[in-house]
Motif scaffolding. Structure first.
Motif, PDB file in Angstrom:
ATOM      1  N   ASN A  34      13.055  -3.311  -5.876  1.00 27.91           N
ATOM      2  CA  ASN A  34      14.194  -3.423  -6.758  1.00 27.91           C
ATOM      3  C   ASN A  34      14.534  -4.909  -6.864  1.00 27.91           C
ATOM      4  O   ASN A  34      14.922  -5.522  -5.876  1.00 27.91           O
ATOM      5  N   ASN A  35      14.371  -5.488  -8.048  1.00 26.33           N
ATOM      6  CA  ASN A  35      14.592  -6.925  -8.230  1.00 26.33           C
ATOM      7  C   ASN A  35      13.735  -7.751  -7.274  1.00 26.33           C
ATOM      8  O   ASN A  35      14.227  -8.674  -6.621  1.00 26.33           O
ATOM      9  N   ASP A  36      12.494  -7.401  -7.125  1.00 20.03           N
ATOM     10  CA  ASP A  36      11.513  -8.116  -6.303  1.00 20.03           C
ATOM     11  C   ASP A  36      11.706  -8.012  -4.808  1.00 20.03           C
ATOM     12  O   ASP A  36      11.084  -8.746  -4.045  1.00 20.03           O
ATOM     13  N   TYR A  37      12.596  -7.155  -4.335  1.00 16.50           N
ATOM     14  CA  TYR A  37      12.701  -6.943  -2.886  1.00 16.50           C
ATOM     15  C   TYR A  37      12.632  -5.444  -2.593  1.00 16.50           C
ATOM     16  O   TYR A  37      13.069  -4.625  -3.368  1.00 16.50           O
ATOM     17  N   PRO A  38      12.024  -5.088  -1.442  1.00 12.36           N
ATOM     18  CA  PRO A  38      11.868  -3.678  -1.122  1.00 12.36           C
ATOM     19  C   PRO A  38      13.155  -3.077  -0.584  1.00 12.36           C
ATOM     20  O   PRO A  38      13.959  -3.763   0.065  1.00 12.36           O
ATOM     21  N   GLU A  39      13.352  -1.791  -0.866  1.00 12.18           N
ATOM     22  CA  GLU A  39      14.477  -1.064  -0.301  1.00 12.18           C
ATOM     23  C   GLU A  39      14.104   0.396  -0.123  1.00 12.18           C
ATOM     24  O   GLU A  39      13.231   0.916  -0.803  1.00 12.18           O
ATOM     25  N   PHE A  40      14.776   1.058   0.838  1.00  5.30           N
ATOM     26  CA  PHE A  40      14.573   2.485   1.056  1.00  5.30           C
ATOM     27  C   PHE A  40      15.344   3.259  -0.008  1.00  5.30           C
ATOM     28  O   PHE A  40      16.432   2.859  -0.409  1.00  5.30           O
ATOM     29  N   THR A  41      14.785   4.397  -0.431  1.00  9.83           N
ATOM     30  CA  THR A  41      15.501   5.276  -1.353  1.00  9.83           C
ATOM     31  C   THR A  41      15.661   6.647  -0.745  1.00  9.83           C
ATOM     32  O   THR A  41      14.973   6.984   0.193  1.00  9.83           O
ATOM     33  N   LYS A  60       0.812  -1.221   0.000  1.00 10.50           N
ATOM     34  CA  LYS A  60       0.000   0.000   0.000  1.00 10.50           C
ATOM     35  C   LYS A  60       0.848   1.275   0.000  1.00 10.50           C
ATOM     36  O   LYS A  60       0.332   2.355  -0.260  1.00 10.50           O
ATOM     37  N   ILE A  61       2.139   1.139   0.327  1.00 13.92           N
ATOM     38  CA  ILE A  61       2.980   2.340   0.404  1.00 13.92           C
ATOM     39  C   ILE A  61       4.164   2.315  -0.562  1.00 13.92           C
ATOM     40  O   ILE A  61       4.954   3.249  -0.592  1.00 13.92           O
ATOM     41  N   ILE A  62       4.280   1.253  -1.368  1.00 14.32           N
ATOM     42  CA  ILE A  62       5.361   1.193  -2.354  1.00 14.32           C
ATOM     43  C   ILE A  62       5.272   2.418  -3.274  1.00 14.32           C
ATOM     44  O   ILE A  62       4.191   2.791  -3.723  1.00 14.32           O
ATOM     45  N   ASN A  63       6.419   3.047  -3.515  1.00 12.83           N
ATOM     46  CA  ASN A  63       6.544   4.210  -4.401  1.00 12.83           C
ATOM     47  C   ASN A  63       5.820   5.449  -3.890  1.00 12.83           C
ATOM     48  O   ASN A  63       5.521   6.346  -4.665  1.00 12.83           O
ATOM     49  N   ILE A 118       5.368   4.484  10.875  1.00 14.43           N
ATOM     50  CA  ILE A 118       5.462   5.413   9.754  1.00 14.43           C
ATOM     51  C   ILE A 118       4.304   6.400   9.791  1.00 14.43           C
ATOM     52  O   ILE A 118       3.309   6.196  10.505  1.00 14.43           O
ATOM     53  N   GLU A 119       4.461   7.426   8.998  1.00 18.08           N
ATOM     54  CA  GLU A 119       3.390   8.410   8.832  1.00 18.08           C
ATOM     55  C   GLU A 119       3.250   8.700   7.349  1.00 18.08           C
ATOM     56  O   GLU A 119       4.245   8.871   6.641  1.00 18.08           O
ATOM     57  N   ARG A 120       2.018   8.709   6.889  1.00 17.37           N
ATOM     58  CA  ARG A 120       1.702   9.046   5.503  1.00 17.37           C
ATOM     59  C   ARG A 120       0.466   9.922   5.507  1.00 17.37           C
ATOM     60  O   ARG A 120      -0.536   9.585   6.142  1.00 17.37           O
ATOM     61  N   ASN A 121       0.553  11.059   4.850  1.00 17.38           N
ATOM     62  CA  ASN A 121      -0.568  12.009   4.796  1.00 17.38           C
ATOM     63  C   ASN A 121      -1.078  12.361   6.196  1.00 17.38           C
ATOM     64  O   ASN A 121      -2.279  12.358   6.455  1.00 17.38           O
ATOM     65  N   PHE A 170      16.322  10.170  13.179  1.00 20.61           N
ATOM     66  CA  PHE A 170      14.882   9.898  13.107  1.00 20.61           C
ATOM     67  C   PHE A 170      14.125  11.109  13.589  1.00 20.61           C
ATOM     68  O   PHE A 170      14.583  11.791  14.497  1.00 20.61           O
ATOM     69  N   PRO A 171      12.973  11.416  13.020  1.00 16.58           N
ATOM     70  CA  PRO A 171      12.350  10.802  11.853  1.00 16.58           C
ATOM     71  C   PRO A 171      13.022  11.275  10.563  1.00 16.58           C
ATOM     72  O   PRO A 171      13.706  12.285  10.538  1.00 16.58           O
ATOM     73  N   PHE A 172      12.768  10.524   9.487  1.00 16.81           N
ATOM     74  CA  PHE A 172      13.269  10.885   8.163  1.00 16.81           C
ATOM     75  C   PHE A 172      12.223  10.483   7.127  1.00 16.81           C
ATOM     76  O   PHE A 172      11.346   9.673   7.399  1.00 16.81           O
ATOM     77  N   THR A 173      12.322  11.086   5.951  1.00 18.06           N
ATOM     78  CA  THR A 173      11.405  10.737   4.871  1.00 18.06           C
ATOM     79  C   THR A 173      12.113   9.821   3.890  1.00 18.06           C
ATOM     80  O   THR A 173      13.333   9.897   3.696  1.00 18.06           O
ATOM     81  N   THR A 174      11.336   8.957   3.277  1.00 16.34           N
ATOM     82  CA  THR A 174      11.870   8.000   2.314  1.00 16.34           C
ATOM     83  C   THR A 174      10.736   7.481   1.449  1.00 16.34           C
ATOM     84  O   THR A 174       9.559   7.723   1.721  1.00 16.34           O
ATOM     85  N   THR A 175      11.124   6.770   0.432  1.00 17.19           N
ATOM     86  CA  THR A 175      10.179   6.025  -0.397  1.00 17.19           C
ATOM     87  C   THR A 175      10.686   4.595  -0.457  1.00 17.19           C
ATOM     88  O   THR A 175      11.880   4.372  -0.665  1.00 17.19           O
TER      89      THR A 175
END
Length: 98
Positions: A91-98, A25-28, A54-57, A82-87
């Protein structure tokens, strides 16, 4: 007789609040990571899981994942950043922070 209030014991609030949200629900989407903890899994033997606050909206959520990549990455973030923002991206079927 001693009253309980005389002990000065205060409740320890749970630092993770909000509804549970799935990672899909939060990918990308940009999120704010407030805190995290890594615990031993009770469902999968000899493995850990990551809990993210996490916090979104402007709404707080709790995210649970067994992603070793996310655990490794977030463990390297100094606590004073902390806190920090990220997406979180896949990547290759596994999640990662950007």
């Amino acid at each position: 007789m001693t009253k309980f209030s005389d002990f000065g014991i205060k409740p320890k609030p749970n630092s993770f609040v909000g509804d549970k949200i799935k990672i899909d629900k939060i990918i990308n989407q940009e999120i704010k990571v407030i805190d995290f903890k890594i615990d031993k899994s009770t469902k999968k033997e000899n493995s850990d899981y990551l809990t993210l606050q996490i916090e979104r909206n402007d709404t707080k959520f709790v995210l649970f994942t067994g992603s070793k990549i996310l655990m490794q990455m977030i463990s390297e973030v100094p606590k004073d950043n902390f806190p920090f923002t990220t997406t979180i991206v896949k990547n290759n079927d596994y999640p990662e922070f950007t």
